[in-house]
Design a protein around this motif. Structure first.
Motif, PDB file in Angstrom:
ATOM      1  N   VAL A 134       0.882  -1.205  -0.047  1.00 47.12           N
ATOM      2  CA  VAL A 134      -0.037  -0.023  -0.058  1.00 47.12           C
ATOM      3  C   VAL A 134       0.804   1.316  -0.006  1.00 47.12           C
ATOM      4  O   VAL A 134       1.959   1.143   0.524  1.00 47.12           O
ATOM      5  N   ARG A 135       0.281   2.279  -0.479  1.00 48.90           N
ATOM      6  CA  ARG A 135       1.004   3.611  -0.460  1.00 48.90           C
ATOM      7  C   ARG A 135       0.118   4.622   0.236  1.00 48.90           C
ATOM      8  O   ARG A 135      -1.136   4.736  -0.169  1.00 48.90           O
ATOM      9  N   VAL A 136       0.631   5.352   1.070  1.00 48.78           N
ATOM     10  CA  VAL A 136      -0.054   6.494   1.662  1.00 48.78           C
ATOM     11  C   VAL A 136       0.577   7.766   1.536  1.00 48.78           C
ATOM     12  O   VAL A 136       1.526   7.781   1.717  1.00 48.78           O
ATOM     13  N   ASP A 137      -0.366   8.457   0.748  1.00 47.10           N
ATOM     14  CA  ASP A 137       0.112   9.851   0.464  1.00 47.10           C
ATOM     15  C   ASP A 137      -0.495  10.928   1.448  1.00 47.10           C
ATOM     16  O   ASP A 137      -1.678  10.768   2.030  1.00 47.10           O
ATOM     17  N   GLY A 138      -0.172  12.091   1.780  1.00 46.56           N
ATOM     18  CA  GLY A 138      -0.670  13.054   2.531  1.00 46.56           C
ATOM     19  C   GLY A 138       0.217  14.169   2.837  1.00 46.56           C
ATOM     20  O   GLY A 138       1.289  14.616   2.260  1.00 46.56           O
ATOM     21  N   PHE A 139      -0.190  14.919   3.625  1.00 45.64           N
ATOM     22  CA  PHE A 139       0.783  16.267   4.099  1.00 45.64           C
ATOM     23  C   PHE A 139       0.307  16.593   5.573  1.00 45.64           C
ATOM     24  O   PHE A 139      -0.639  16.028   6.475  1.00 45.64           O
ATOM     25  N   THR A 140       1.317  17.305   6.205  1.00 48.20           N
ATOM     26  CA  THR A 140       1.146  17.633   7.628  1.00 48.20           C
ATOM     27  C   THR A 140       2.082  18.830   7.784  1.00 48.20           C
ATOM     28  O   THR A 140       2.533  19.290   6.721  1.00 48.20           O
ATOM     29  N   LEU A 141       2.061  19.368   9.001  1.00 49.17           N
ATOM     30  CA  LEU A 141       2.651  20.780   9.235  1.00 49.17           C
ATOM     31  C   LEU A 141       4.312  20.543   9.571  1.00 49.17           C
ATOM     32  O   LEU A 141       4.939  21.626   9.585  1.00 49.17           O
ATOM     33  N   SER A 142       4.688  19.492   9.964  1.00 47.28           N
ATOM     34  CA  SER A 142       6.054  19.411  10.341  1.00 47.28           C
ATOM     35  C   SER A 142       6.454  17.790   9.926  1.00 47.28           C
ATOM     36  O   SER A 142       5.688  16.996   9.957  1.00 47.28           O
ATOM     37  N   TYR A 143       7.840  17.814  10.009  1.00 50.40           N
ATOM     38  CA  TYR A 143       8.590  16.465   9.741  1.00 50.40           C
ATOM     39  C   TYR A 143       8.378  15.558  11.096  1.00 50.40           C
ATOM     40  O   TYR A 143       8.179  14.366  10.660  1.00 50.40           O
ATOM     41  N   PHE A 159       0.507  -3.470   9.493  1.00 51.29           N
ATOM     42  CA  PHE A 159       1.671  -3.072   8.307  1.00 51.29           C
ATOM     43  C   PHE A 159       3.165  -3.681   8.903  1.00 51.29           C
ATOM     44  O   PHE A 159       3.464  -4.163   9.828  1.00 51.29           O
ATOM     45  N   GLN A 160       3.820  -3.903   7.708  1.00 50.58           N
ATOM     46  CA  GLN A 160       5.328  -4.490   7.954  1.00 50.58           C
ATOM     47  C   GLN A 160       6.060  -3.720   6.641  1.00 50.58           C
ATOM     48  O   GLN A 160       5.506  -3.133   5.713  1.00 50.58           O
ATOM     49  N   ASP A 161       7.166  -3.650   6.808  1.00 50.95           N
ATOM     50  CA  ASP A 161       8.250  -3.092   6.057  1.00 50.95           C
ATOM     51  C   ASP A 161       7.950  -1.591   5.607  1.00 50.95           C
ATOM     52  O   ASP A 161       7.540  -1.190   4.490  1.00 50.95           O
ATOM     53  N   VAL A 162       7.732  -0.811   6.445  1.00 51.92           N
ATOM     54  CA  VAL A 162       7.139   0.610   6.072  1.00 51.92           C
ATOM     55  C   VAL A 162       8.289   1.360   5.763  1.00 51.92           C
ATOM     56  O   VAL A 162       9.346   1.751   6.405  1.00 51.92           O
ATOM     57  N   LEU A 163       8.406   2.019   4.689  1.00 53.10           N
ATOM     58  CA  LEU A 163       9.394   2.931   4.042  1.00 53.10           C
ATOM     59  C   LEU A 163       8.949   4.319   3.781  1.00 53.10           C
ATOM     60  O   LEU A 163       7.741   4.367   3.106  1.00 53.10           O
ATOM     61  N   LEU A 164       9.632   5.115   4.052  1.00 51.76           N
ATOM     62  CA  LEU A 164       9.265   6.447   3.489  1.00 51.76           C
ATOM     63  C   LEU A 164       9.888   6.816   2.088  1.00 51.76           C
ATOM     64  O   LEU A 164      11.001   6.668   1.956  1.00 51.76           O
ATOM     65  N   ASP A 165       8.981   7.090   1.046  1.00 52.08           N
ATOM     66  CA  ASP A 165       9.525   7.409  -0.158  1.00 52.08           C
ATOM     67  C   ASP A 165      10.006   8.835  -0.248  1.00 52.08           C
ATOM     68  O   ASP A 165      11.090   8.965  -0.945  1.00 52.08           O
ATOM     69  N   ASP A 177       4.764  17.478   2.533  1.00 54.12           N
ATOM     70  CA  ASP A 177       4.048  16.401   1.717  1.00 54.12           C
ATOM     71  C   ASP A 177       4.994  15.199   1.954  1.00 54.12           C
ATOM     72  O   ASP A 177       6.192  15.410   2.010  1.00 54.12           O
ATOM     73  N   PHE A 178       4.235  14.026   1.790  1.00 53.89           N
ATOM     74  CA  PHE A 178       4.964  12.831   1.968  1.00 53.89           C
ATOM     75  C   PHE A 178       4.293  11.800   1.386  1.00 53.89           C
ATOM     76  O   PHE A 178       3.187  11.808   0.978  1.00 53.89           O
ATOM     77  N   SER A 179       5.034  10.664   1.333  1.00 57.96           N
ATOM     78  CA  SER A 179       4.631   9.372   0.565  1.00 57.96           C
ATOM     79  C   SER A 179       5.287   8.271   1.515  1.00 57.96           C
ATOM     80  O   SER A 179       6.512   8.195   1.409  1.00 57.96           O
ATOM     81  N   ILE A 180       4.486   7.287   1.697  1.00 58.40           N
ATOM     82  CA  ILE A 180       5.011   6.248   2.567  1.00 58.40           C
ATOM     83  C   ILE A 180       4.439   4.706   2.048  1.00 58.40           C
ATOM     84  O   ILE A 180       3.194   4.832   1.585  1.00 58.40           O
ATOM     85  N   HIS A 181       5.456   3.889   1.796  1.00 61.45           N
ATOM     86  CA  HIS A 181       4.779   2.433   1.259  1.00 61.45           C
ATOM     87  C   HIS A 181       5.045   1.484   2.387  1.00 61.45           C
ATOM     88  O   HIS A 181       5.981   1.579   3.333  1.00 61.45           O
ATOM     89  N   ALA A 182       4.150   0.557   2.510  1.00 60.89           N
ATOM     90  CA  ALA A 182       4.108  -0.538   3.356  1.00 60.89           C
ATOM     91  C   ALA A 182       3.393  -1.761   2.765  1.00 60.89           C
ATOM     92  O   ALA A 182       2.721  -1.774   1.829  1.00 60.89           O
ATOM     93  N   LYS A 183       3.769  -3.000   3.480  1.00 56.19           N
ATOM     94  CA  LYS A 183       3.205  -4.027   3.016  1.00 56.19           C
ATOM     95  C   LYS A 183       2.351  -4.596   4.273  1.00 56.19           C
ATOM     96  O   LYS A 183       2.498  -4.463   5.287  1.00 56.19           O
ATOM     97  N   PHE A 184       1.156  -5.376   3.765  1.00 52.12           N
ATOM     98  CA  PHE A 184       0.489  -6.066   4.987  1.00 52.12           C
ATOM     99  C   PHE A 184       1.260  -7.038   5.462  1.00 52.12           C
ATOM    100  O   PHE A 184       1.924  -7.875   4.756  1.00 52.12           O
ATOM    101  N   ARG A 185       1.029  -7.497   6.843  1.00 51.29           N
ATOM    102  CA  ARG A 185       1.724  -8.289   7.554  1.00 51.29           C
ATOM    103  C   ARG A 185       1.291 -10.019   6.850  1.00 51.29           C
ATOM    104  O   ARG A 185       2.290 -10.770   7.011  1.00 51.29           O
TER     105      ARG A 185
END
Length: 196
Positions: A134-143, A159-165, A177-185
């Motif tokens: 899965v890929r999760v895209d979004g935004f926030t106000l800080s790192y 989730f497992q193998d969570v990686l910040l794109d 802005d951010f994008s994160i990849h992860a796999k289901f356990r």
């Protein structure tokens, strides 16, 4: 001795009375004749309309009978197609059942995602690709909030193998802005969620 003199002759008076009564009789006879003629005209017109409607009803009933004959002939020729459709539907439902057994229960996944997303983080896209996860895209106000989200995802039983794109500052909108990849356990995560 008479106290008054009658200048009218009695015959003239009787003639006027007779002429008035004959006129009245003439009017009464004429109006009755006119009424009878109107009634006869309405009756004839009504009969014509009834005959016309009966013909239309007969024509419609005949068309209905012809259509029913055509439908019955078509249904007899479509019976094998109905059997094929029934078999296809049965196969599809069996395939759907097997997919549901091995597939992910998305309603529960989304509940888990809404639980782990920290306050101040907005998810704009959640995309699934069975091969890549899965890929999760979004935004926030800080790192820091991006880091908090990654920690929450790693701590989740989902989730497992969570990686910040990527995570990058967007100065025009004053956000990160951010994008994160992860796999289901587990690919059959629906079963795992049902136990909880």
């Amino acid at each position: 001795m008479k106290e008054h003199i009658n200048l009218f002759q009695p015959n003239l008076l009787e003639g006027r009375v007779q002429s008035k009564s004959s006129r009245r009789r003439g009017w009464i006879v004429a109006s009755m004749s006119l009424s009878i003629l109107l009634l006869i005209a309405f009756y004839v017109d009504d009969e014509k309309k009834q005959i016309s409607l009966k013909r239309e009803v007969d024509a419609i009933l005949q068309q209905r009978e012809q259509l029913q004959q055509k439908i019955s002939s078509l249904t007899s020729s479509l019976t094998p197609i109905d059997n094929i459709l029934e078999e296809t539907t049965l196969k599809k439902s069996r395939g759907l059942e097997s997919l549901l057994k091995e597939n992910i229960v998305w309603s529960r996944v989304l509940v888990e995602v809404s639980r782990i997303v920290p306050e101040g983080v907005w998810v704009t896209q959640f995309e699934n690709n069975a091969a890549e996860g899965v890929r999760v895209d979004g935004f926030t106000l800080s790192y820091q909030k991006v880091t908090d989200l990654i920690s929450s995802m790693e701590g989740s039983p989902l989730f497992q193998d969570v990686l910040l794109d990527f995570s990058r500052q967007n100065p025009a909108e004053r956000r990160v802005d951010f994008s994160i990849h992860a796999k289901f356990r587990n690919i059959t995560y629906g079963k795992h969620l049902e136990k909880e």
